[in-house]
Design an enzyme around this catalytic site. Sequence first.
Site, PDB file in Angstrom:
ATOM      1  N   GLU A 161       0.891  -1.318  -0.048  1.00 44.91           N
ATOM      2  CA  GLU A 161      -0.218   0.148  -0.172  1.00 44.91           C
ATOM      3  C   GLU A 161       0.889   1.493  -0.075  1.00 44.91           C
ATOM      4  O   GLU A 161       0.771   2.192   1.021  1.00 44.91           O
ATOM      5  CB  GLU A 161      -0.899  -0.102   1.344  1.00 44.91           C
ATOM      6  CG  GLU A 161      -1.925  -1.216   1.367  1.00 44.91           C
ATOM      7  CD  GLU A 161      -2.642  -1.268   2.528  1.00 44.91           C
ATOM      8  OE1 GLU A 161      -2.707  -0.469   3.251  1.00 44.91           O
ATOM      9  OE2 GLU A 161      -3.411  -2.260   2.554  1.00 44.91           O
ATOM     10  N   ASN A 202       2.147  -4.567  -3.397  1.00 41.80           N
ATOM     11  CA  ASN A 202       0.828  -5.084  -3.111  1.00 41.80           C
ATOM     12  C   ASN A 202      -0.157  -3.858  -2.851  1.00 41.80           C
ATOM     13  O   ASN A 202       0.490  -3.008  -1.859  1.00 41.80           O
ATOM     14  CB  ASN A 202       0.456  -6.048  -2.159  1.00 41.80           C
ATOM     15  CG  ASN A 202      -0.791  -6.613  -1.970  1.00 41.80           C
ATOM     16  OD1 ASN A 202      -1.419  -7.064  -2.924  1.00 41.80           O
ATOM     17  ND2 ASN A 202      -1.220  -6.778  -0.872  1.00 41.80           N
ATOM     18  N   HIS A 238     -10.435  -5.807  -2.208  1.00 44.24           N
ATOM     19  CA  HIS A 238     -11.295  -5.722  -1.270  1.00 44.24           C
ATOM     20  C   HIS A 238     -12.756  -4.915  -2.077  1.00 44.24           C
ATOM     21  O   HIS A 238     -12.409  -3.722  -1.911  1.00 44.24           O
ATOM     22  CB  HIS A 238     -10.837  -5.015  -0.054  1.00 44.24           C
ATOM     23  CG  HIS A 238      -9.770  -5.779   0.606  1.00 44.24           C
ATOM     24  ND1 HIS A 238     -10.163  -6.891   1.348  1.00 44.24           N
ATOM     25  CD2 HIS A 238      -8.641  -5.649   0.785  1.00 44.24           C
ATOM     26  CE1 HIS A 238      -9.032  -7.585   1.938  1.00 44.24           C
ATOM     27  NE2 HIS A 238      -8.035  -6.660   1.599  1.00 44.24           N
ATOM     28  N   GLU A 266      -6.182 -10.586  -2.162  1.00 40.99           N
ATOM     29  CA  GLU A 266      -6.970 -10.278  -0.800  1.00 40.99           C
ATOM     30  C   GLU A 266      -8.454 -10.248  -1.485  1.00 40.99           C
ATOM     31  O   GLU A 266      -9.283  -9.397  -0.594  1.00 40.99           O
ATOM     32  CB  GLU A 266      -6.316  -9.019  -0.175  1.00 40.99           C
ATOM     33  CG  GLU A 266      -5.133  -9.176   0.296  1.00 40.99           C
ATOM     34  CD  GLU A 266      -4.643  -8.072   1.000  1.00 40.99           C
ATOM     35  OE1 GLU A 266      -5.437  -7.564   1.719  1.00 40.99           O
ATOM     36  OE2 GLU A 266      -3.474  -7.783   0.942  1.00 40.99           O
ATOM     37  N   ASP A 268     -12.220 -10.211  -1.289  1.00 38.69           N
ATOM     38  CA  ASP A 268     -13.686 -10.431  -0.820  1.00 38.69           C
ATOM     39  C   ASP A 268     -14.423  -9.444  -1.502  1.00 38.69           C
ATOM     40  O   ASP A 268     -13.949  -8.226  -1.788  1.00 38.69           O
ATOM     41  CB  ASP A 268     -13.271 -10.380   0.741  1.00 38.69           C
ATOM     42  CG  ASP A 268     -13.009  -9.183   1.366  1.00 38.69           C
ATOM     43  OD1 ASP A 268     -12.678  -7.840   0.824  1.00 38.69           O
ATOM     44  OD2 ASP A 268     -12.296  -9.315   2.485  1.00 38.69           O
TER      45      ASP A 268
END
Length: 450
Positions: A161, A202, A238, A266, A268
Site C-alpha cells: 500500500e 501489493n 477488497h 485479498e 472479498d
Amino acid sequence: MRSLRTGSTLASLLTGVAMLGGLLFTAPAAHAADEPLRDLADAKGKVIGTAVTGSKLTGTYGEIAGREFNALTPGNAMKWGSVEPTRGTFNWAEADQIVDFAEAGGQQVRGHTLVWHSQNPSWLTNGTWTAAQLRRLMTDHISTEVGRYKGRLATWDVVNEPFNEDGTYRQTLWYNGLGADYIAEALTAARAADPSAKLYINDYNVEGVNAKSTALYNLVKSLKERGVPIDGVGLQAHLSLGQVPSTLQQNIQRFADLGVDVAITELDIRMNLPSDSAELAQQATEYKQVVSACVAVTRCVGVTVWGFTDSDSWIPDTFPGQGAATPYDENFAPKPAYFAIAEALGGTTTPPTGACTATYSVVNQWNTGFTGQVRIACDGASLSSWKATWTYGSGQQITQAWNATCTQSGSAVSCSNASYNGTVPDGGSVTFGFNASWSGSNPVPTVTLG
C-alpha cells in the site's frame, strides 16, 4: 491487507435459493464442488489461495483450508508487529505453524507483508530515527524474516500500500524517512535474502484502470527499467457488491505486458447485512467475474480470498453493518460464490438437494385470539439468519411474539430471528411463537423464508 455461477449449474443452485426466499441460505460443506478448488486451479496452472489464522487450522476450518486451496497467506502472523513486538524479541510461532501446515499439505505460502505503514510494533513507529538508522532497521527486518523462510515461501508482498488514491505516495514512516526509493531498497534486500522467492508490490483500489493503479503501473515500469528486482503486482480486490471494475481484465493485462506476474491477493466482496438471495446471487456473479478475469490472462498467477469463511473475515469489525464477504458462511457452508469460483476455474458442481422450510401452526385458539407457532427446519441446507414472512387473509393481528422480532403492516407479517437463534444447522430447527387476535376466520397462511 487486513486481519483477514452463471450458467446452468449455478442457476439451478440459485433457483433453489429463490424458492426458499433464501435469506442467507447456503449449501452445507458436504455439498462442495465435485472437485476441490485447488485441483481445478492446478489444472489451469493457477493459484487459488486463502488467508488463514494459524490458531484455527484444526477441525473443519483446517480441513477446508487444506482441501480447497493450494496456497495460504498468513493473515497477520508475518506482519512486523506480530513477529517482533519488542525490539530484538521475535515470535515466529504462528507464522511457523502456517508454513508447516502448508508444506504438509503440498501448498505454497505467500509471505505478507514486509514493509507497510500499518501493524508495525510501537517501538518502531514511536522511535526517532535517522535515515541511516531507518534504512538499517528496514533491511535488517527483511533479511531476518525472508531469510528465516528462505526456499520455503513462493512469494512475498514486500511493499504494501505505497500509494494514496490520487496516485501520490502515501506519507508513511518509510516514505517520509527514506523517500520513494525505499521501495527499490526493500525489493533489493528481499532478493538478497531469498533469490528464489517472487517479489511483489501489493495495494488496494488498483483493480481497475484509475489514477492509483496508473501510479503503480508507472512505478513498476520504472523499477523494471532500472533493473530493480520486481516479479509481480498484487491487486488486493477488497470490493463492495456492485463495484467490480469494468477495466479489471484490461488492467491485469497491462501489468502483465510489463513483464511481471499479477495476482489477486485479498479478494472479498462485502454487502450490507442481512444479506438476501439476490445479493448472494450477485456476489456469486462478481466472484466469477474476478476469477475469470485472472484466468483469461496468462500472467495472472491466481486468486487469494481474504479468509474463506465469514467467521474469519475482517469486514464486520472494519465496516459495521457489512459482511458476508467470503465464499463460505460462518457455519463453513459454501455459498453461491464458492460454486461460482469453481465454475470460473472450469469445474462442474452438483447443487445441493434439500431445503429449509417454515411451517406455521395454530397451537391454541379461543373466541377472540390464538397462539401461533412457526418452525424453521433445514435438511440438506443451513441458515446463518432468517426472516419469515406471510400474509394473513383478514382479521388477524399479532399482539405479542417470542424468540423472534415480528412486525405487522396491514395483513403483511415479517418475523426475524432473535440475536441468539439465527443459526439453523443442516438437520436442525428453531421455533418462534406469538399471540394474536382474530375475527371472522383464522386460516393458516403460507410462510416464506426471505
